[in-house]
Design a protein around this motif. Sequence first.
Motif, short mmCIF file in Angstrom:
data_model
loop_
_atom_site.label_atom_id
_atom_site.label_comp_id
_atom_site.label_asym_id
_atom_site.label_seq_id
_atom_site.Cartn_x
_atom_site.Cartn_y
_atom_site.Cartn_z
N GLN A 1 -44.44 -71.99 -7.23
CA GLN A 1 -44.29 -70.67 -6.61
C GLN A 1 -42.84 -70.43 -6.18
N LEU A 2 -42.22 -71.44 -5.60
CA LEU A 2 -40.83 -71.32 -5.17
C LEU A 2 -39.91 -71.07 -6.36
N LEU A 3 -40.14 -71.80 -7.46
CA LEU A 3 -39.31 -71.60 -8.66
C LEU A 3 -39.51 -70.20 -9.24
N ARG A 4 -40.73 -69.70 -9.23
CA ARG A 4 -40.96 -68.33 -9.71
C ARG A 4 -40.20 -67.31 -8.87
N VAL B 1 -47.26 -79.05 -14.45
CA VAL B 1 -46.02 -79.80 -14.66
C VAL B 1 -45.13 -79.10 -15.69
N VAL B 2 -45.72 -78.67 -16.80
CA VAL B 2 -44.94 -78.02 -17.87
C VAL B 2 -44.36 -76.69 -17.37
N ILE B 3 -45.16 -75.91 -16.66
CA ILE B 3 -44.68 -74.63 -16.12
C ILE B 3 -43.51 -74.89 -15.16
N THR B 4 -43.66 -75.88 -14.30
CA THR B 4 -42.62 -76.19 -13.31
C THR B 4 -41.33 -76.64 -13.99
N VAL B 5 -41.44 -77.49 -15.00
CA VAL B 5 -40.24 -77.93 -15.74
C VAL B 5 -39.57 -76.72 -16.41
N GLY B 6 -40.36 -75.87 -17.06
CA GLY B 6 -39.80 -74.69 -17.72
C GLY B 6 -39.13 -73.74 -16.75
N LEU B 7 -39.79 -73.47 -15.63
CA LEU B 7 -39.20 -72.58 -14.62
C LEU B 7 -37.93 -73.18 -14.02
N GLY B 8 -37.97 -74.49 -13.76
CA GLY B 8 -36.77 -75.15 -13.23
C GLY B 8 -35.61 -75.05 -14.18
N TYR C 1 -25.53 -74.32 -21.56
CA TYR C 1 -24.96 -73.53 -22.66
C TYR C 1 -23.95 -74.34 -23.46
N ARG C 2 -23.59 -75.49 -22.97
CA ARG C 2 -22.69 -76.37 -23.72
C ARG C 2 -23.40 -76.93 -24.95
N TYR C 3 -24.70 -77.11 -24.84
CA TYR C 3 -25.49 -77.76 -25.90
C TYR C 3 -26.40 -76.81 -26.67
N VAL C 4 -26.85 -75.75 -25.99
CA VAL C 4 -27.82 -74.82 -26.58
C VAL C 4 -27.36 -73.40 -26.29
N ARG C 5 -27.41 -72.55 -27.30
CA ARG C 5 -26.92 -71.18 -27.12
C ARG C 5 -27.87 -70.31 -26.30
N HIS C 6 -29.15 -70.66 -26.26
CA HIS C 6 -30.14 -69.83 -25.55
C HIS C 6 -31.04 -70.68 -24.65
N PRO C 7 -30.46 -71.41 -23.69
CA PRO C 7 -31.29 -72.28 -22.85
C PRO C 7 -32.27 -71.51 -21.97
N LEU C 8 -31.94 -70.29 -21.60
CA LEU C 8 -32.88 -69.51 -20.80
C LEU C 8 -34.17 -69.28 -21.58
N TYR C 9 -34.05 -68.98 -22.87
CA TYR C 9 -35.24 -68.81 -23.71
C TYR C 9 -36.00 -70.12 -23.82
N VAL C 10 -35.28 -71.23 -23.91
CA VAL C 10 -35.94 -72.54 -23.99
C VAL C 10 -36.79 -72.76 -22.74
N GLY C 11 -36.24 -72.47 -21.57
CA GLY C 11 -37.01 -72.60 -20.33
C GLY C 11 -38.22 -71.69 -20.33
N GLU C 12 -38.05 -70.47 -20.85
CA GLU C 12 -39.18 -69.54 -20.92
C GLU C 12 -40.23 -70.04 -21.91
N PHE C 13 -39.79 -70.60 -23.04
CA PHE C 13 -40.75 -71.16 -24.01
C PHE C 13 -41.57 -72.26 -23.35
N ILE C 14 -40.90 -73.14 -22.62
CA ILE C 14 -41.59 -74.26 -21.98
C ILE C 14 -42.58 -73.77 -20.93
#
Length: 178
Positions: free
Chosen positions: A6-9, A67-74, A102-115
């Motif tokens: 909830q806090l991460l959301r 756990v997966v939602i929390t990792v993705g949101l984090g 962003y040093r390693y992945v061009r769209h890390p925000l999308y990666v977090g959203e996917f997770i």
Amino acid sequence: MTAVDQLLRVCFYVLMVTLLLSRRPSKASAGSRVATWAAYLGTFTPFLLLVNADPVRSRELTGASIVVITVGLGFSVYSLTYLGRSFGVVPRARELVRTGPYRYVRHPLYVGEFISFAGAVMAVLSPYGIALFVFFVLVQSFRATQEEGVLKEAFPEYEAYMAESGRFVPRVPTSIGA
């Protein structure tokens, strides 16, 4: 849903709104209605999971989902902090961010959203949820393509950045010294 989740959301949405209200002016824009619609569709598709969302009754699957939602949101919050005032919904070029994730992945925000979305689908585990997730990934992939076109136009160094970073998965160096 846990207190951490909830806090991460809350952090994610407060950070998004704050960054939208304080974002830098754009240097270039996709200018396409299709790109704009894809941006909003990608942003709001996860909310469609709330329709017909009958949670799975398995304690283990529910725990794994949290756990997966929390990792993705984090990871999403972490990515947003690096994107900062360059964040936007519609494809626009404000600044080329190449630090943090962003040093390693061009769209890390999308990666977090996917997770996090995958974790939410785990909680309902239905054909509808799986189809919605696949649709979401396709829309976000199209959205990433549109953003990359705008960034290539605005920043000549973006081509080199593309060669050294992956779109959604970090690029593995091709040689030991690379």
